[in-house]
Design a protein around this motif. Structure first.
Motif, mmCIF file in Angstrom:
data_model
loop_
_atom_site.group_PDB
_atom_site.id
_atom_site.type_symbol
_atom_site.label_atom_id
_atom_site.label_comp_id
_atom_site.label_asym_id
_atom_site.label_seq_id
_atom_site.Cartn_x
_atom_site.Cartn_y
_atom_site.Cartn_z
ATOM 1 N N VAL A 1 33.384 9.464 -5.657
ATOM 2 C CA VAL A 1 33.800 10.003 -6.430
ATOM 3 C C VAL A 1 32.544 10.862 -6.356
ATOM 4 C CG1 VAL A 1 32.995 10.444 -9.370
ATOM 5 C CG2 VAL A 1 34.116 8.472 -8.332
ATOM 6 N N ASP A 2 33.205 12.124 -6.703
ATOM 7 C CA ASP A 2 32.072 13.644 -5.950
ATOM 8 C C ASP A 2 32.483 14.676 -7.033
ATOM 9 O OD1 ASP A 2 34.458 14.989 -4.655
ATOM 10 O OD2 ASP A 2 33.965 14.531 -2.591
ATOM 11 N N THR B 1 39.024 4.318 -18.973
ATOM 12 C CA THR B 1 39.299 3.543 -17.704
ATOM 13 C C THR B 1 38.918 3.948 -17.100
ATOM 14 O OG1 THR B 1 40.846 5.455 -17.906
ATOM 15 C CG2 THR B 1 42.245 3.777 -18.892
ATOM 16 N N ARG B 2 37.805 4.313 -16.723
ATOM 17 C CA ARG B 2 36.713 5.095 -15.846
ATOM 18 C C ARG B 2 35.524 4.820 -15.648
ATOM 19 N NH1 ARG B 2 38.225 6.073 -10.252
ATOM 20 N NH2 ARG B 2 37.048 6.909 -10.467
ATOM 21 N N ALA C 1 25.229 9.380 -17.167
ATOM 22 C CA ALA C 1 24.552 10.290 -16.572
ATOM 23 C C ALA C 1 24.805 10.295 -15.382
ATOM 24 C CB ALA C 1 23.181 9.643 -16.090
ATOM 25 N N ILE C 2 25.284 9.773 -14.378
ATOM 26 C CA ILE C 2 25.114 10.112 -12.556
ATOM 27 C C ILE C 2 26.732 10.446 -12.327
ATOM 28 C CG2 ILE C 2 26.218 8.610 -10.903
ATOM 29 C CD1 ILE C 2 24.095 6.774 -10.874
ATOM 30 N N LEU C 3 27.872 10.679 -14.350
ATOM 31 C CA LEU C 3 28.422 11.996 -13.851
ATOM 32 C C LEU C 3 28.238 12.730 -14.083
ATOM 33 C CD1 LEU C 3 31.592 9.537 -15.392
ATOM 34 C CD2 LEU C 3 31.292 10.007 -13.042
ATOM 35 N N GLU D 1 35.969 16.085 -12.564
ATOM 36 C CA GLU D 1 36.706 16.699 -13.539
ATOM 37 C C GLU D 1 37.570 14.959 -13.560
ATOM 38 O OE1 GLU D 1 35.093 18.714 -15.710
ATOM 39 O OE2 GLU D 1 34.191 19.370 -14.199
ATOM 40 N N SER D 2 38.439 14.986 -12.944
ATOM 41 C CA SER D 2 39.121 13.341 -13.421
ATOM 42 C C SER D 2 38.778 12.032 -13.557
ATOM 43 C CB SER D 2 40.413 13.556 -12.330
ATOM 44 O OG SER D 2 39.999 13.306 -11.279
#
Length: 191
Positions: free
Chosen positions: A174-175, A190-191, A123-125, A180-181
């Protein structure tokens, strides 16, 4: 060895990021007052904002608000309506960030108040990708596990030691620049 993040530095990174993005007045939402890590996040945020030309304070919420999206949204809505100069919010939990997005919208501040918070989930991403949230502070949990197991394996099997007692895996930002990555890494675990 310690492998992980530093809570104060995580908060500081959020305050610094928002101040450098033009933030002048910020608030850290503390939905778990008295918890040492949450207090450290908020102290870091306040220092990060003030050291970079802004001002900030902490909004302590009842501990029952932690993880309660509706309670956090209502508290942020009320706070923003009473403090019209606030242009930056920092949250200390994933669900609090989701509540912050809702509270900003309810106060009519979506797009004018920038949000950053510790950690992220899908949700945050998505909120970062859409522009509803400016950034998230990444502690890089995958790296925490990978490095800890690698260090232990090297020690148990080969007697290897790492001279550094502290290996920090965060804060990472993370912004919009790396969303995208980050999302690609999240899809493969992995994230």
């Amino acid at each position: 060895n310690y492998v992980g993040a530093n809570d104060y530095k995580g908060g500081y990174a959020g305050g610094e990021y928002l101040a450098k993005a033009g933030g002048k007045s910020g608030v850290c939402i503390n939905s778990l007052p008295g918890a040492a890590n949450i207090e450290a996040y908020c102290k870091g945020f306040v220092d990060g904002m003030t050291d970079n030309g802004g001002k900030a304070e902490v909004l302590p919420l009842p501990a029952t608000a932690q993880g309660n999206v509706t309670a956090v949204a209502q508290a942020i809505r009320a706070y923003l309506l009473e403090h019209g100069d606030v242009d930056s919010i920092y949250t200390t939990a994933n669900l609090d960030a989701v509540g912050a997005v809702q509270g900003m919208a309810q106060a009519g501040k979506a797009g004018t108040v920038k949000l950053c918070g510790i950690n992220f989930d899908e949700a945050i991403l998505t909120n970062i990708q859409s522009g509803a949230q400016a950034c998230a502070i990444d502690q890089q949990g995958y790296q925490q596990g990978f490095y800890a197991v690698s260090i232990l394996n090297g020690y148990v099997n080969y007697g290897l030691t790492i001279p550094t007692r502290e290996i920090l895996t965060g804060p990472g930002i993370v912004d919009a620049k790396n969303i995208e990555s980050t999302m690609a890494g999240a899809k493969v675990g992995t994230r």
